[in-house]
Write a protein that holds these residues in place. Structure first.
Motif, short mmCIF file in Angstrom:
data_model
loop_
_atom_site.label_atom_id
_atom_site.label_comp_id
_atom_site.label_asym_id
_atom_site.label_seq_id
_atom_site.Cartn_x
_atom_site.Cartn_y
_atom_site.Cartn_z
N ARG A 236 41.79 44.35 20.61
CA ARG A 236 42.10 45.78 19.96
C ARG A 236 41.49 46.90 20.61
NH1 ARG A 236 41.24 44.08 13.57
NH2 ARG A 236 43.05 42.41 13.58
N ASP A 237 40.27 46.35 21.20
CA ASP A 237 39.45 47.74 21.78
C ASP A 237 38.72 46.85 23.01
OD1 ASP A 237 37.85 49.56 22.63
OD2 ASP A 237 36.58 49.61 20.96
N PRO A 238 39.38 47.23 24.26
CA PRO A 238 38.76 46.33 25.35
C PRO A 238 37.41 46.92 25.80
CG PRO A 238 40.53 47.81 26.21
CD PRO A 238 40.46 47.88 24.64
N TYR A 239 36.92 48.13 25.00
CA TYR A 239 35.55 48.33 25.28
C TYR A 239 34.51 48.14 24.23
CZ TYR A 239 38.13 51.46 28.65
OH TYR A 239 38.89 51.90 29.59
N ASN A 240 34.74 47.24 23.21
CA ASN A 240 34.14 46.82 22.21
C ASN A 240 33.18 45.92 22.86
OD1 ASN A 240 33.44 44.61 20.12
ND2 ASN A 240 33.79 46.51 18.99
N GLU A 241 31.78 46.34 22.62
CA GLU A 241 30.60 45.44 23.37
C GLU A 241 30.60 44.04 22.91
OE1 GLU A 241 28.52 45.86 25.80
OE2 GLU A 241 29.43 47.87 26.03
N LYS A 242 30.99 43.87 21.62
CA LYS A 242 30.85 42.39 20.94
C LYS A 242 32.01 41.64 21.64
CE LYS A 242 30.30 39.98 16.85
NZ LYS A 242 30.31 39.90 15.21
N TYR A 243 33.14 42.21 21.48
CA TYR A 243 34.29 41.75 22.21
C TYR A 243 34.02 41.21 23.80
CZ TYR A 243 38.95 40.71 23.96
OH TYR A 243 40.01 40.09 24.67
N GLU A 267 47.91 45.14 30.38
CA GLU A 267 46.73 45.85 30.77
C GLU A 267 45.37 46.12 29.99
OE1 GLU A 267 46.85 48.28 33.27
OE2 GLU A 267 48.45 47.11 34.27
N LYS A 268 45.72 45.78 28.70
CA LYS A 268 44.26 45.88 27.73
C LYS A 268 43.44 44.73 28.18
CE LYS A 268 45.11 48.01 23.39
NZ LYS A 268 45.27 47.78 21.88
N MET A 269 44.03 43.51 28.52
CA MET A 269 43.04 42.57 29.07
C MET A 269 42.77 42.87 30.43
SD MET A 269 41.92 39.68 28.22
CE MET A 269 42.70 39.17 26.69
N LYS A 270 43.47 43.53 31.16
CA LYS A 270 42.88 43.99 32.56
C LYS A 270 41.53 44.76 32.34
CE LYS A 270 43.73 47.07 36.28
NZ LYS A 270 44.81 47.85 37.25
N ASP A 285 32.13 48.73 42.65
CA ASP A 285 32.36 49.93 41.75
C ASP A 285 33.49 49.33 40.91
OD1 ASP A 285 34.56 50.35 43.39
OD2 ASP A 285 33.67 52.09 44.00
N ARG A 286 33.91 50.32 40.07
CA ARG A 286 34.94 50.07 39.20
C ARG A 286 36.32 49.98 40.04
NH1 ARG A 286 35.35 50.08 33.63
NH2 ARG A 286 37.36 50.25 32.66
N LYS A 287 36.35 50.96 40.92
CA LYS A 287 37.84 50.88 41.58
C LYS A 287 37.98 49.63 42.23
CE LYS A 287 37.78 55.90 42.61
NZ LYS A 287 37.73 56.94 43.63
N TYR A 288 36.93 49.06 42.77
CA TYR A 288 37.19 47.78 43.53
C TYR A 288 37.89 46.89 42.33
CZ TYR A 288 36.27 43.20 45.32
OH TYR A 288 35.99 41.70 45.76
N TRP A 289 37.17 46.78 41.13
CA TRP A 289 37.88 45.63 40.24
C TRP A 289 39.20 46.19 39.76
CZ3 TRP A 289 35.79 41.31 40.86
CH2 TRP A 289 34.43 41.35 41.23
N GLU A 290 39.30 47.34 39.47
CA GLU A 290 40.77 48.22 39.00
C GLU A 290 41.59 47.62 39.95
OE1 GLU A 290 41.73 49.73 36.60
OE2 GLU A 290 40.08 50.81 35.56
N LYS A 291 41.41 47.61 41.32
CA LYS A 291 42.46 47.30 42.29
C LYS A 291 42.69 45.70 42.32
CE LYS A 291 43.53 47.72 47.18
NZ LYS A 291 42.94 48.09 48.57
N LYS A 292 41.64 44.91 42.05
CA LYS A 292 41.55 43.38 42.34
C LYS A 292 42.27 42.84 40.96
CE LYS A 292 38.63 39.50 42.97
NZ LYS A 292 37.59 39.15 43.53
N ILE A 293 42.03 43.61 39.74
CA ILE A 293 42.75 42.60 38.44
C ILE A 293 43.96 43.47 38.20
CG2 ILE A 293 42.19 42.30 36.11
CD1 ILE A 293 40.08 41.14 38.07
N GLU A 294 45.14 42.64 38.03
CA GLU A 294 46.42 43.15 37.53
C GLU A 294 46.77 42.69 36.30
OE1 GLU A 294 50.57 41.84 39.48
OE2 GLU A 294 49.24 42.88 41.00
N GLY A 295 47.36 43.55 35.46
CA GLY A 295 47.65 43.40 33.95
C GLY A 295 49.00 43.29 33.85
#
Length: 454
Positions: A236-243, A267-270, A285-295
């Motif tokens: 529901r929230d890909p930024y939720n710490e517990k999740y 995309e949420k799971m990405k 950095d975040r850009k590296y993982w954004e490029k590597k993970i595809e949703g």
């Protein structure tokens, strides 16, 4: 010509371009011996590229001709140096670079590409996570899509490897498999390798053969692609710490770290993957993982969205459980027992399974039960909670002996989803699949037994 060889040729051309700058620097600093030696190396590299290109036959003639022109230019440059002639290093460097650009263009545009794509599934029951991707590549006329099932081992209570399993014979008839002992990984060097097991030596229950750990197989390909064999509930929230903490088990694994690309279900799971990886691995950095993970989606979800019961033949031994004496089809309930629930509540789970089976047994005249435990249910239990394995086996043996319900140990989960009218059981990735297939879902509560109700 193979794609990886084309890429290798173009990389070599790029390295030659860099060498030109060094040659001119040597000349300007009057280091003529070093310049001559590097010119000779460039000529040899060009010959190596030309030899590699010749396997493409007539398509390579244009590129080879340009490389011959390049070698001639280098010869003239060498002669000028040997004779002490004056010339513009800038002009010569531009001329050589222009020739190499032409050669690279010829390689890219004139020479057709053949892809070698390798799929390395380990459990046949998890083939559905790769199958639609294999079908796409297998349909390409210029691609050889090979399927090489790999062996895996159970682990004992101490984590040591014990029994080996090899499930090559369990794949669909339309999938031609190749023995892992016959595939020349280094010699063939597939352009892409697809895997669905990311754990390497981090799985406490099973392990693929150590040769197939991602740290090793990435050496044999230009692109290692990991697609999870599971589908998780959408965040529901890909930024939720517990999740995000609950996701670490799935994300912080060797396959994710070592793969060149990771394809997840949405995309949420990405974003959830990227958030966990960015927090844990500070060397990227975040850009590296954004490029590597595809949703872009899970092949498992693609399959269940198109499932039809009529596409599956019901085994003869199932028919007397599915149809009543009048030939009327009963409602089929897909009963799934998950590894996670068993590990969390081992003793309670055994009681719950017995209780659930008893309830369905009482309704066997109107409901057909299709019990399909997780493929690793028994081996996980034996490795991590061996004290209850005999209890579980007694439950299974009794269920099979009484012969009133279906016990499905086949690798084909799609058939179970397609045939069932509803899902009952533990929370697991199967829940998401059934929901996508439009099947009602009921989650069992291990804390509630029928004998305690009322």
């Amino acid at each position: 010509m193979r794609q990886y060889k084309k890429n290798k040729c173009i990389k070599l051309l790029n390295s030659l371009n860099k060498a030109h700058g060094e040659i001119m620097s040597y000349i300007l600093h009057k280091n003529m011996d070093e310049a001559a030696a590097l010119i000779a190396k460039c000529q040899q590299a060009a010959i190596t590229i030309g030899t590699m290109l010749e396997e493409a036959g007539d398509e390579s003639k244009g590129a080879v001709s340009v490389l011959e022109q390049y070698c001639e230019e280098l010869y003239l440059l060498h002669s000028s140096i040997a004779n002490g002639e004056k010339f513009s290093t800038n002009s010569v460097q531009k001329s050589l670079s222009k020739i190499l650009e032409k050669a690279a263009s010829k390689i890219r545009n004139d020479i057709s590409t053949e892809l070698e794509v390798l799929f390395l599934p380990y459990k046949a029951a998890m083939w559905d996570s790769l199958e639609s991707v294999w079908e796409k590549y297998n349909a390409m006329p210029s691609c050889n899509a090979s399927v090489v099932p790999i062996p895996y081992f159970d682990r004992d209570e101490k984590g040591e490897l014990k029994d080996m399993h090899y499930e090559a014979e369990l794949y669909p008839a339309n999938v031609q498999v190749i023995s892992y002992s016959e595939y020349d990984f280094e010699g063939i060097h597939p352009d892409k390798i697809f895997i669905h097991n990311p754990y390497d030596d981090m799985n406490y229950v099973t392990s693929v053969h150590p040769f197939f750990y991602t740290e090793n197989i990435k050496k044999f390909t230009d692109e290692l692609v990991y697609i999870p064999y599971f589908v998780l509930g959408e965040p529901r929230d890909p930024y939720n710490e517990k999740y995000l903490e609950s996701m670490e088990h799935f994300v912080l694994v060797p396959g994710v770290k070592n793969a060149d690309k990771v394809i997840v279900q949405s995309e949420k799971m990405k974003q959830a993957y990227v958030n966990v990886l960015t927090k844990y691995y500070t060397d990227h950095d975040r850009k590296y993982w954004e490029k590597k993970i595809e949703g872009s989606g899970s092949p498992k979800l693609e399959r269940v969205n198109n499932l039809k019961a009529e596409d599956y033949e019901i085994p003869d031994e199932w028919k007397n459980k599915i149809y009543d004496s009048d030939g009327k089809r009963k409602k089929i309930i897909f009963y799934n027992t998950s590894v996670a629930a068993m590990l969390k509540h081992p003793e309670e789970m055994m009681k719950k399974i017995e209780d659930s089976l008893e309830i369905f047994k009482e309704s066997k005249d109107i409901v057909a039960l299709l019990w399909r435990p997780h493929p690793l249910y028994k081996s996980t239990m034996e490795a991590m909670i061996p004290q209850i394995s005999s209890i579980y086996q007694e439950i299974v043996d009794k269920y099979i002996a009484e012969d009133w319900g279906i016990y499905d140990e086949s690798p084909d989960i799609d058939r179970a989803i397609a045939l069932c009218d509803a899902y009952y059981g533990d929370r697991s990735s199967v829940v998401q699949l059934c929901q996508n297939a439009g099947k009602p879902v009921m989650i069992q509560n291990v804390e509630i037994l029928s004998s305690e109700i009322g």
